[in-house]
Design a protein around this motif. Structure first.
Motif, PDB file in Angstrom:
ATOM      1  N   ARG A  81       0.820  -1.130  -0.069  1.00  0.00           N
ATOM      2  CA  ARG A  81      -0.146  -0.149   0.068  1.00  0.00           C
ATOM      3  C   ARG A  81       0.658   1.076  -0.056  1.00  0.00           C
ATOM      4  NH1 ARG A  81      -3.355  -1.274   5.209  1.00  0.00           N
ATOM      5  NH2 ARG A  81      -3.881   0.799   4.834  1.00  0.00           N
ATOM      6  N   VAL A  82       0.830   2.062  -1.039  1.00  0.00           N
ATOM      7  CA  VAL A  82       1.935   2.820  -1.328  1.00  0.00           C
ATOM      8  C   VAL A  82       1.230   4.461  -1.221  1.00  0.00           C
ATOM      9  CG1 VAL A  82       3.326   3.889  -2.963  1.00  0.00           C
ATOM     10  CG2 VAL A  82       3.232   1.293  -2.791  1.00  0.00           C
ATOM     11  N   ARG A  83       1.847   5.341  -0.479  1.00  0.00           N
ATOM     12  CA  ARG A  83       1.716   6.777  -0.756  1.00  0.00           C
ATOM     13  C   ARG A  83       2.927   7.566  -1.211  1.00  0.00           C
ATOM     14  NH1 ARG A  83      -0.461   7.793   5.631  1.00  0.00           N
ATOM     15  NH2 ARG A  83       0.478   5.657   5.625  1.00  0.00           N
ATOM     16  N   VAL A  84       2.747   8.243  -2.128  1.00  0.00           N
ATOM     17  CA  VAL A  84       3.763   8.932  -2.881  1.00  0.00           C
ATOM     18  C   VAL A  84       3.448  10.681  -2.598  1.00  0.00           C
ATOM     19  CG1 VAL A  84       5.010   9.577  -5.070  1.00  0.00           C
ATOM     20  CG2 VAL A  84       3.861   7.148  -4.811  1.00  0.00           C
ATOM     21  N   VAL A  85       4.560  10.850  -1.986  1.00  0.00           N
ATOM     22  CA  VAL A  85       4.759  12.583  -1.799  1.00  0.00           C
ATOM     23  C   VAL A  85       5.900  13.260  -2.630  1.00  0.00           C
ATOM     24  CG1 VAL A  85       5.409  14.024   0.226  1.00  0.00           C
ATOM     25  CG2 VAL A  85       4.101  11.740   0.892  1.00  0.00           C
ATOM     26  N   ASP A  86       5.370  14.284  -2.911  1.00  0.00           N
ATOM     27  CA  ASP A  86       6.388  15.394  -3.628  1.00  0.00           C
ATOM     28  C   ASP A  86       5.927  16.708  -3.574  1.00  0.00           C
ATOM     29  OD1 ASP A  86       8.028  16.634  -5.727  1.00  0.00           O
ATOM     30  OD2 ASP A  86       8.515  14.576  -6.491  1.00  0.00           O
ATOM     31  N   ALA A  87       6.857  17.422  -3.383  1.00  0.00           N
ATOM     32  CA  ALA A  87       6.857  18.990  -3.346  1.00  0.00           C
ATOM     33  C   ALA A  87       6.279  19.632  -4.396  1.00  0.00           C
ATOM     34  CB  ALA A  87       7.723  19.858  -2.493  1.00  0.00           C
ATOM     35  N   GLN A  88       6.545  18.991  -5.456  1.00  0.00           N
ATOM     36  CA  GLN A  88       6.318  19.559  -6.849  1.00  0.00           C
ATOM     37  C   GLN A  88       4.896  19.083  -7.206  1.00  0.00           C
ATOM     38  OE1 GLN A  88       9.348  18.966  -9.636  1.00  0.00           O
ATOM     39  NE2 GLN A  88       8.017  19.870 -11.230  1.00  0.00           N
ATOM     40  N   ALA A  89       4.013  19.836  -7.676  1.00  0.00           N
ATOM     41  CA  ALA A  89       2.687  19.348  -8.470  1.00  0.00           C
ATOM     42  C   ALA A  89       3.041  19.237  -9.762  1.00  0.00           C
ATOM     43  CB  ALA A  89       1.702  20.627  -8.183  1.00  0.00           C
ATOM     44  N   PRO A  90       2.549  18.099 -10.458  1.00  0.00           N
ATOM     45  CA  PRO A  90       2.805  17.948 -11.866  1.00  0.00           C
ATOM     46  C   PRO A  90       2.235  18.889 -12.926  1.00  0.00           C
ATOM     47  CG  PRO A  90       1.488  16.179 -11.125  1.00  0.00           C
ATOM     48  CD  PRO A  90       1.915  16.992  -9.854  1.00  0.00           C
ATOM     49  N   GLU A  91       2.821  19.402 -13.750  1.00  0.00           N
ATOM     50  CA  GLU A  91       2.098  20.330 -14.948  1.00  0.00           C
ATOM     51  C   GLU A  91       1.409  19.212 -16.010  1.00  0.00           C
ATOM     52  OE1 GLU A  91       4.896  22.869 -16.604  1.00  0.00           O
ATOM     53  OE2 GLU A  91       5.680  23.777 -14.748  1.00  0.00           O
ATOM     54  N   SER A  92       0.472  19.789 -16.334  1.00  0.00           N
ATOM     55  CA  SER A  92      -0.435  19.115 -17.444  1.00  0.00           C
ATOM     56  C   SER A  92       0.469  18.555 -18.480  1.00  0.00           C
ATOM     57  CB  SER A  92      -1.569  19.806 -17.643  1.00  0.00           C
ATOM     58  OG  SER A  92      -2.328  18.963 -18.648  1.00  0.00           O
ATOM     59  N   GLY A  93       0.405  17.166 -18.923  1.00  0.00           N
ATOM     60  CA  GLY A  93       1.185  16.603 -19.802  1.00  0.00           C
ATOM     61  C   GLY A  93       2.598  16.325 -19.763  1.00  0.00           C
ATOM     62  N   SER A  94       3.078  16.676 -18.484  1.00  0.00           N
ATOM     63  CA  SER A  94       4.483  16.463 -18.145  1.00  0.00           C
ATOM     64  C   SER A  94       4.641  15.097 -17.850  1.00  0.00           C
ATOM     65  CB  SER A  94       4.983  17.487 -17.031  1.00  0.00           C
ATOM     66  OG  SER A  94       4.511  17.102 -15.816  1.00  0.00           O
ATOM     67  N   MET A  95       6.045  14.509 -17.906  1.00  0.00           N
ATOM     68  CA  MET A  95       6.435  13.303 -17.769  1.00  0.00           C
ATOM     69  C   MET A  95       6.064  12.974 -16.269  1.00  0.00           C
ATOM     70  SD  MET A  95       7.589  10.478 -18.592  1.00  0.00           S
ATOM     71  CE  MET A  95       8.462  10.871 -20.222  1.00  0.00           C
ATOM     72  N   MET A  96       6.102  13.698 -15.214  1.00  0.00           N
ATOM     73  CA  MET A  96       5.636  13.719 -13.915  1.00  0.00           C
ATOM     74  C   MET A  96       4.387  13.560 -13.875  1.00  0.00           C
ATOM     75  SD  MET A  96       6.043  16.216 -10.652  1.00  0.00           S
ATOM     76  CE  MET A  96       5.959  15.540  -8.940  1.00  0.00           C
ATOM     77  N   ALA A  97       3.280  14.267 -14.527  1.00  0.00           N
ATOM     78  CA  ALA A  97       2.199  14.186 -14.390  1.00  0.00           C
ATOM     79  C   ALA A  97       1.500  12.499 -15.114  1.00  0.00           C
ATOM     80  CB  ALA A  97       1.414  14.989 -15.531  1.00  0.00           C
ATOM     81  N   GLN A  98       2.314  12.046 -16.124  1.00  0.00           N
ATOM     82  CA  GLN A  98       2.147  10.717 -16.722  1.00  0.00           C
ATOM     83  C   GLN A  98       2.149   9.683 -15.712  1.00  0.00           C
ATOM     84  OE1 GLN A  98       4.059  10.141 -20.385  1.00  0.00           O
ATOM     85  NE2 GLN A  98       3.719  12.349 -21.039  1.00  0.00           N
ATOM     86  N   ARG A  99       3.569   9.887 -14.823  1.00  0.00           N
ATOM     87  CA  ARG A  99       3.646   8.942 -13.748  1.00  0.00           C
ATOM     88  C   ARG A  99       2.750   8.962 -12.742  1.00  0.00           C
ATOM     89  NH1 ARG A  99       9.326  11.908 -13.414  1.00  0.00           N
ATOM     90  NH2 ARG A  99      10.570  10.886 -14.863  1.00  0.00           N
ATOM     91  N   ALA A 100       2.393  10.223 -12.460  1.00  0.00           N
ATOM     92  CA  ALA A 100       1.363  10.186 -11.425  1.00  0.00           C
ATOM     93  C   ALA A 100      -0.147   9.439 -11.898  1.00  0.00           C
ATOM     94  CB  ALA A 100       1.022  11.749 -10.976  1.00  0.00           C
ATOM     95  N   GLN A 101      -0.248   9.648 -12.973  1.00  0.00           N
ATOM     96  CA  GLN A 101      -1.732   8.982 -13.563  1.00  0.00           C
ATOM     97  C   GLN A 101      -1.345   7.534 -13.481  1.00  0.00           C
ATOM     98  OE1 GLN A 101      -2.687  10.018 -17.742  1.00  0.00           O
ATOM     99  NE2 GLN A 101      -4.639   9.051 -17.433  1.00  0.00           N
ATOM    100  N   ILE A 102      -0.380   7.030 -13.835  1.00  0.00           N
ATOM    101  CA  ILE A 102      -0.020   5.548 -13.835  1.00  0.00           C
ATOM    102  C   ILE A 102      -0.196   5.108 -12.511  1.00  0.00           C
ATOM    103  CG2 ILE A 102       1.703   3.799 -14.227  1.00  0.00           C
ATOM    104  CD1 ILE A 102       2.591   5.385 -16.715  1.00  0.00           C
ATOM    105  N   LEU A 103       0.330   5.541 -11.369  1.00  0.00           N
ATOM    106  CA  LEU A 103       0.533   5.163 -10.082  1.00  0.00           C
ATOM    107  C   LEU A 103      -0.914   5.153  -9.482  1.00  0.00           C
ATOM    108  CD1 LEU A 103       3.807   6.712  -8.568  1.00  0.00           C
ATOM    109  CD2 LEU A 103       3.206   4.284  -9.612  1.00  0.00           C
ATOM    110  N   GLU A 104      -1.576   6.159  -9.947  1.00  0.00           N
ATOM    111  CA  GLU A 104      -3.132   6.431  -9.398  1.00  0.00           C
ATOM    112  C   GLU A 104      -3.963   5.095  -9.846  1.00  0.00           C
ATOM    113  OE1 GLU A 104      -4.537  10.812  -8.166  1.00  0.00           O
ATOM    114  OE2 GLU A 104      -4.423  10.460 -10.290  1.00  0.00           O
ATOM    115  N   VAL A 105      -3.788   4.909 -11.141  1.00  0.00           N
ATOM    116  CA  VAL A 105      -4.312   3.853 -11.615  1.00  0.00           C
ATOM    117  C   VAL A 105      -3.888   2.472 -10.916  1.00  0.00           C
ATOM    118  CG1 VAL A 105      -4.705   2.265 -13.682  1.00  0.00           C
ATOM    119  CG2 VAL A 105      -4.861   4.732 -13.988  1.00  0.00           C
ATOM    120  N   LEU A 106      -2.899   2.283 -10.694  1.00  0.00           N
ATOM    121  CA  LEU A 106      -2.326   1.113  -9.843  1.00  0.00           C
ATOM    122  C   LEU A 106      -2.795   1.104  -8.228  1.00  0.00           C
ATOM    123  CD1 LEU A 106       1.143   0.880 -11.566  1.00  0.00           C
ATOM    124  CD2 LEU A 106      -0.839  -0.554 -12.072  1.00  0.00           C
TER     125      LEU A 106
END
Length: 502
Positions: A51-76
């Motif tokens: 059971r995973v919680r991911v913490v980062d001080a940076q909020a991902p910008e729409s369409g960025s690689m970070m946003a893609q990672r966030a979307q994948i992890l949420e789905v998982l």
């Protein structure tokens, strides 16, 4: 606050997680950072039922690689806590967290990590997690490389040697593929070469390498570690529990002291590498031959030829001494893994340097233009400067508190001129005034996209036939560029325009 019995039970469960087939299900993990290593760690933990919680001080910008990672992890199924303030405290009660897996850049004094340590929550780095997620049987041995400079080159040379010996080998860690992806590859590797930063070593606790090397020690990342002693101590962890060989730099006594202080497996050997003639249990250079007096049967009377200086130089216009040192360190690790001499030589011949590492950009008007933007600290810049006889030096950026006096004093006899850029250029200019007062210095204050064109024009005006214009900044790049690669690209592009204009 968690009571002692709860802490003990949590620590006992985490301690049992020593391979991928252990019971990871339901483990409550906080992953800090949503970069490449943080994403890989969270993805692997979720795959194993944590059971995973991911913490980062940076909020991902729409369409960025970070946003893609966030979307994948949420789905998982991960819970994401992103944005300002997210890293300032534990994301919930300490008793609801079994483990923190941190991305390497997060320092121990960071509030969330400090709170976890105070609460007795185990903290692992991404490399520690990878080690504990290896297969329970048939896991590939790890060959570790650390040092202030030269890590990536050495790891790549080593990987080329392993492959030349017919082994299925891969490299990862501080640069390139996260190690956790390598250990979970469906087709097992025969050996894995792992580049480790001081940050990653700080958060590693149970690694047991087949062999390990520390290439050199020079002041770096003092702001992260708090002192040079703490930085050096973390570098020394690379040797802990080594099984076959601890490889050290004969010309850098600090690396030998780390071997002498290391807790290693009984029978593990100390193997030195030197640019001079090797003594027993060393690799070194005899005339133009790379010689091994460590992994041969009759070390007192004979040596194995591993290649020549020409094999290291390849198509480069000059052979930097530190490249020879890197080749010897890689060869020592390869030999510890059973690689024969012929494969060491073939590996050196097939190895290709990464961009921005003493890369030849152009030759124009009998002046060579060289990009060593990767020289992001004084130690690396010095190694680059001493490879050339007459240099127009392009330097500057973020020094991160580093002292450049020793570098400038050593380089002074070789300097034709200096062109300085970046936030801390004044510090370099002052060192030049003290140690090389006759060297012309051009101060480029511009920080816009055209700054590098101005730098190149000044350097071209100052250079004489036979000189090298060398970008070896001795500083980080983030004051003007996204990273050292972007800085090197800007330099190369500016040189190309300069040459085209004739």
């Amino acid at each position: 606050m968690t009571g002692a019995p709860d802490r003990d039970a949590r620590s006992a469960r985490v301690a049992d997680l020593t391979h991928r087939d252990a019971d990871w299900s339901g483990l409550r993990v906080v992953v800090t950072g949503l970069g490449v290593s943080g994403f890989a760690a969270a993805d692997s933990l979720l795959e194993h039922g944590a059971r995973v919680r991911v913490v980062d001080a940076q909020a991902p910008e729409s369409g960025s690689m970070m946003a893609q990672r966030a979307q994948i992890l949420e789905v998982l199924g991960a819970q994401l806590l992103l944005g300002d303030g997210a890293e300032e405290a534990l994301p919930g009660p300490a008793e609801d967290i079994d483990l923190v897996v941190t991305s390497p850049g997060w320092p121990p004094h960071q509030p969330l990590l400090a709170a976890a340590a105070d609460a007795g929550i185990p903290i692992w780095g991404d490399v520690e997690l990878a080690w504990r997620m290896r297969p329970s049987e048939g896991a590939a041995p790890w060959l570790l490389v650390t040092g202030t400079n030269g890590k990536t080159t050495t790891v790549q040379m080593l990987t080329a040697m392993l492959r030349a010996a017919g082994l299925r080998a891969a490299s990862g860690g501080n640069v390139g593929t996260p190690v956790i992806e390598l250990v979970q590859d469906p087709q097992p590797f025969d050996a894995i070469a792992v580049e480790l930063s001081s940050f990653q070593l700080h958060w590693s606790h149970s690694l047991r390498p087949l062999a390990a090397a520390c290439l050199n020690i020079a002041p770096d990342h003092i702001d992260w570690h708090g002192s040079l002693a703490a930085y050096t101590q973390d570098k020394g962890k690379v040797f802990t529990h080594a099984e076959v060989a601890c490889v050290y730099n004969v010309e850098d006594p600090a690396t030998r002291r780390l071997v002498e202080e290391a807790d290693v497996v009984e029978g593990c050997r100390a193997i030195g590498f030197t640019l001079g003639t090797p003594q027993l249990s060393m690799l070194g250079v005899v005339e133009d031959v790379l010689a091994d007096r460590a992994f041969v049967e009759d070390r007192e009377q004979s040596a194995a030829e591993l290649g020549t200086l020409a094999d290291v130089q390849g198509e480069a216009t000059a052979l930097a001494p530190h490249l020879v040192a890197n080749a010897l360190a890689a060869a020592a690790l390869a030999r510890a893994c059973g690689v024969p001499p012929i494969a060491v030589r073939e590996g050196l011949r097939t190895w290709q340097p990464e961009p921005h590492r003493i890369a030849h950009v152009a030759t124009f008007g009998d002046v060579q233009w060289v990009d060593d933007s990767k020289a992001t600290n004084p130690h690396a810049a010095r190694a680059s400067l001493v490879a050339h006889e007459h240099v127009v030096w392009v330097a500057g950026g973020l020094l991160k508190g580093a002292d450049v006096d020793e570098l400038v004093a050593a380089a002074a006899p070789r300097l034709r001129a200096a062109v300085l850029i970046g936030q801390d250029r004044a510090q370099i200019a002052q060192a030049l005034a003290r140690h090389a007062p006759d060297v012309p210095v051009i101060d480029v204050a511009a920080t816009d996209t055209g700054a590098m064109d101005l730098v190149v024009r000044h350097a071209g005006d100052l250079a004489r036939p036979g000189d090298v214009v060398l970008l070896a900044p001795a500083a980080a790049s983030m004051d003007m560029f996204d990273n050292y690669g972007a800085r090197g690209d800007a330099f190369a592009a500016a040189v190309d325009r300069y040459v085209q204009e004739g």
